[in-house]
Scaffold this active site. Structure first.
Site, PDB file in Angstrom:
ATOM      1  N   GLU A  41       1.128   6.951   8.373  1.00  0.00           N
ATOM      2  CA  GLU A  41       0.567   8.144   7.741  1.00  0.00           C
ATOM      3  C   GLU A  41      -0.224   8.921   8.777  1.00  0.00           C
ATOM      4  O   GLU A  41      -0.930   8.320   9.580  1.00  0.00           O
ATOM      5  CB  GLU A  41      -0.324   7.752   6.562  1.00  0.00           C
ATOM      6  CG  GLU A  41       0.489   7.124   5.444  1.00  0.00           C
ATOM      7  CD  GLU A  41      -0.291   6.908   4.165  1.00  0.00           C
ATOM      8  OE1 GLU A  41      -1.262   7.641   3.915  1.00  0.00           O
ATOM      9  OE2 GLU A  41       0.089   6.017   3.408  1.00  0.00           O
ATOM     10  N   HIS A  60      -0.880  10.775  -0.888  1.00  0.00           N
ATOM     11  CA  HIS A  60      -1.532   9.772  -1.742  1.00  0.00           C
ATOM     12  C   HIS A  60      -2.690  10.430  -2.486  1.00  0.00           C
ATOM     13  O   HIS A  60      -3.853  10.247  -2.162  1.00  0.00           O
ATOM     14  CB  HIS A  60      -2.019   8.613  -0.873  1.00  0.00           C
ATOM     15  CG  HIS A  60      -2.539   7.444  -1.642  1.00  0.00           C
ATOM     16  ND1 HIS A  60      -1.786   6.766  -2.581  1.00  0.00           N
ATOM     17  CD2 HIS A  60      -3.733   6.823  -1.607  1.00  0.00           C
ATOM     18  CE1 HIS A  60      -2.503   5.786  -3.083  1.00  0.00           C
ATOM     19  NE2 HIS A  60      -3.686   5.804  -2.524  1.00  0.00           N
TER      20      HIS A  60
END
Length: 99
Positions: A41, A60
């Protein structure tokens, strides 16, 4: 998994083998996937998740709502104010008199 299965991962990226998932999605061995966590990420610009038609890949942020933000930011401000009061930081801002 059945060909009609949908995989959802909103827990931790590394619990799903991304290479295997990409393979089954490309081959149509499952119907699709929805993920908001990844092994790396932020998700690299050239990652296959960005172009596969049978995956929903989002940041997220599933927890985000107006009430959640109101709670998180309100708690944060209260915690900072409490810390400042406890540490005497607020009173330390006052200049001592020069006598």
């Amino acid at each position: 998994m059945k060909p009609t299965a949908l995989l959802v991962n909103c827990s931790r990226g590394p619990i799903v083998d991304e290479t295997a998932l990409i393979g089954v999605l490309r081959d149509g061995r499952i119907a699709g996937a929805a993920v908001d966590v990844y092994g790396t990420e932020p998700l690299p610009a050239d990652h296959p998740f960005r172009v596969l038609p049978n995956i929903l890949a989002t940041p997220h942020v599933g927890y985000v709502s107006e009430n959640t933000y109101r709670t998180f930011y309100g708690d944060t401000v209260r915690n900072i104010a409490t810390w400042l009061d406890a540490e005497g930081v607020a009173s330390a801002r006052e200049k001592p008199s020069s006598g």
